[in-house]
Design an enzyme around this catalytic site. Structure first.
Site, short mmCIF file in Angstrom:
data_model
loop_
_atom_site.label_atom_id
_atom_site.label_comp_id
_atom_site.label_asym_id
_atom_site.label_seq_id
_atom_site.Cartn_x
_atom_site.Cartn_y
_atom_site.Cartn_z
N SER A 136 0.83 -1.22 0.00
CA SER A 136 0.00 0.00 0.00
C SER A 136 0.86 1.26 0.00
O SER A 136 1.70 1.44 0.87
CB SER A 136 -0.88 0.06 1.25
OG SER A 136 -1.83 -0.95 1.22
N HIS A 169 -3.47 0.92 -4.40
CA HIS A 169 -2.93 -0.19 -5.18
C HIS A 169 -3.37 -0.07 -6.64
O HIS A 169 -4.56 -0.02 -6.92
CB HIS A 169 -3.47 -1.54 -4.68
CG HIS A 169 -2.87 -2.00 -3.40
ND1 HIS A 169 -1.77 -2.82 -3.35
CD2 HIS A 169 -3.21 -1.78 -2.13
CE1 HIS A 169 -1.47 -3.07 -2.09
NE2 HIS A 169 -2.33 -2.45 -1.32
N HIS A 200 -5.29 -9.42 -1.43
CA HIS A 200 -5.35 -9.65 0.01
C HIS A 200 -6.41 -10.71 0.31
O HIS A 200 -7.45 -10.77 -0.36
CB HIS A 200 -5.73 -8.37 0.76
CG HIS A 200 -4.78 -7.23 0.57
ND1 HIS A 200 -4.87 -6.36 -0.48
CD2 HIS A 200 -3.70 -6.84 1.29
CE1 HIS A 200 -3.90 -5.46 -0.40
NE2 HIS A 200 -3.17 -5.73 0.66
N TYR A 254 -8.34 -10.56 2.80
CA TYR A 254 -9.55 -9.88 3.28
C TYR A 254 -10.45 -9.38 2.16
O TYR A 254 -11.60 -9.01 2.38
CB TYR A 254 -9.22 -8.74 4.25
CG TYR A 254 -8.41 -7.60 3.66
CD1 TYR A 254 -8.95 -6.71 2.73
CD2 TYR A 254 -7.09 -7.40 4.04
CE1 TYR A 254 -8.21 -5.68 2.20
CE2 TYR A 254 -6.33 -6.37 3.52
CZ TYR A 254 -6.90 -5.51 2.60
OH TYR A 254 -6.16 -4.49 2.07
N GLU A 255 -9.92 -9.36 0.92
CA GLU A 255 -10.77 -8.96 -0.20
C GLU A 255 -11.75 -10.08 -0.58
O GLU A 255 -12.61 -9.89 -1.44
CB GLU A 255 -9.91 -8.61 -1.41
CG GLU A 255 -9.12 -7.31 -1.23
CD GLU A 255 -8.16 -7.06 -2.38
OE1 GLU A 255 -8.57 -6.43 -3.36
OE2 GLU A 255 -7.00 -7.50 -2.30
N ALA A 270 2.63 -2.17 4.12
CA ALA A 270 2.36 -1.14 5.13
C ALA A 270 1.97 -1.90 6.39
O ALA A 270 1.21 -2.86 6.32
CB ALA A 270 1.23 -0.24 4.67
N MET A 275 -1.66 -7.11 7.30
CA MET A 275 -2.71 -7.97 6.73
C MET A 275 -2.26 -8.66 5.45
O MET A 275 -3.09 -9.01 4.60
CB MET A 275 -3.95 -7.13 6.43
CG MET A 275 -4.46 -6.31 7.61
SD MET A 275 -5.80 -5.22 7.12
CE MET A 275 -5.96 -4.18 8.57
N SER A 276 -0.96 -8.82 5.29
CA SER A 276 -0.49 -9.39 4.01
C SER A 276 0.83 -10.12 4.22
O SER A 276 1.15 -10.54 5.33
CB SER A 276 -0.32 -8.27 2.98
OG SER A 276 0.74 -7.42 3.36
N ASN A 285 1.92 3.54 11.15
CA ASN A 285 1.21 4.06 12.33
C ASN A 285 1.63 3.22 13.52
O ASN A 285 2.14 2.12 13.35
CB ASN A 285 -0.31 3.94 12.13
CG ASN A 285 -0.72 2.51 11.79
OD1 ASN A 285 -0.61 2.09 10.64
ND2 ASN A 285 -1.16 1.78 12.78
N HIS A 344 -7.15 4.44 7.09
CA HIS A 344 -6.42 4.05 5.88
C HIS A 344 -5.74 5.26 5.26
O HIS A 344 -4.62 5.17 4.76
CB HIS A 344 -7.38 3.38 4.89
CG HIS A 344 -6.71 2.84 3.65
ND1 HIS A 344 -5.69 1.91 3.71
CD2 HIS A 344 -6.89 3.11 2.34
CE1 HIS A 344 -5.29 1.64 2.47
NE2 HIS A 344 -5.99 2.36 1.62
N1 HPA Z 1 -2.60 -3.00 11.48
C1 HPA Z 1 -2.72 -3.84 10.42
N2 HPA Z 1 -2.38 -3.50 9.20
C2 HPA Z 1 -1.88 -2.27 9.01
C3 HPA Z 1 -1.73 -1.36 10.06
C4 HPA Z 1 -2.12 -1.75 11.36
O1 HPA Z 1 -2.02 -0.98 12.35
N3 HPA Z 1 -1.20 -0.23 9.52
C5 HPA Z 1 -1.03 -0.48 8.20
N4 HPA Z 1 -1.44 -1.71 7.88
#
Ligand code: HPA
Length: 267
Positions: free
Chosen positions: A26, A56, A78, A80-81, A108, A206-207, A230, A242
């Site tokens: 991302s 993306h 992903h 989750y998609e 990310a 998440m990847s 973050n 996001h």
């Molecule tokens: N958690 C999960 N996935 C992420 C995060 C997070 O805090 N930041 C960017 N992708």
């Protein structure tokens, strides 16, 4: 389907044999805008899906960078998609068949280690698969890898050292740590992040883990790089969005590109 995808791509790329694959996470896709000799939209490739996530693009990009033949995924699939996990890792199998020996997988991520700051880059030293699914479930393709592949060194020690050295030479401060994968798409709760920390994670995301497992299985050397976008939930008092993740990835993108280009040169 795998052979269809490989044959289709070869028909578009002629004699270009990529030795390094890169999965751009991302907000980190710019490398493939800067270096793009041939681009194939995922929608044209048998077995590929379009990514539905902002930040993306959805194309496979072939380019020479620092004298090396590279294939880049500008956008990934992903779990989750809603894609079956086998779809998520399909491009890695395609890369293997195209000739890829080394995979640079980027993402990310949220920082769990309190030392980490937004826009830090973390070299992934190991992972924890907390997705509740393994991409190798199903009939094993013995021509690609073993039924019970060793995962004691998913992320090549040799390349971890190389990335550290490159970071030092460029004056880019790099973090190192363990990446723990959740399915998403909801961000973690503070309690889940606390659990991740107790279990040894430095970052959550998440990847990456499905692709890294598949690459290792197929005998590809893996380098993992997380852009810490973050502080994960509860590590700081700020809420997560996001948009903020994309903003932090954007802040990190110049040093990220520099780092990746220099790693490519040294491989
Ligand atoms: N958690 C999960 N996935 C992420 C995060 C997070 O805090 N930041 C960017 N992708």
């Amino acid at each position: 389907m795998l052979n269809d995808a490989v044959e289709f791509i070869k028909s578009k790329t002629e004699n270009f044999i990529p030795e390094i694959g890169i999965i751009l996470g991302s907000g980190l896709g710019e490398l493939a805008d800067e270096y793009c000799d041939i681009a194939i939209p995922y929608s044209e490739i048998p077995g590929f899906e379009a990514s539905t996530i902002s930040g993306h693009k959805s194309r496979l990009v072939f380019a020479q960078i620092n004298g090396k033949n590279i294939v880049m995924m500008q956008g990934r699939f992903h779990f989750y998609e809603g894609h079956p996990i086998q779809k998520v890792v399909f491009p890695v199998k395609v890369m293997k068949k195209l000739g890829v020996k080394t995979l640079i997988v980027t993402n990310a991520a949220g920082g769990v280690n309190p030392e980490f700051k937004p826009a830090d880059i973390m070299i992934i030293t190991d992972h924890i698969n907390h997705m509740g699914v393994n991409p190798l479930i199903g009939k094993n393709d013995d021509s690609m890898g073993e039924r019970f592949p060793d995962m004691s060194e998913v992320y090549s020690q040799k390349y971890i050292k190389l990335a550290e050295k490159v970071g030092e030479n460029l004056g880019i401060k790099l973090q190192k740590g363990v990446y723990m994968a959740f399915t998403g798409p909801s961000y973690e709760t503070p309690a889940e992040v606390k659990m991740a920390r107790i279990l040894g994670a430095d970052a959550v995301g998440m990847s990456t883990v499905p692709e890294a497992i598949t690459a290792r299985w197929a005998g590809i050397d893996v380098i993992g790089l997380s852009c810490i976008c973050n502080s994960a939930a509860g590590v700081s008092t700020v809420g997560l969005s996001h948009a903020d993740v994309i903003k932090a990835a954007s802040d990190a993108k110049d040093k990220f590109k520099k780092l990746v280009k220099e790693i490519i040169k040294e491989i």
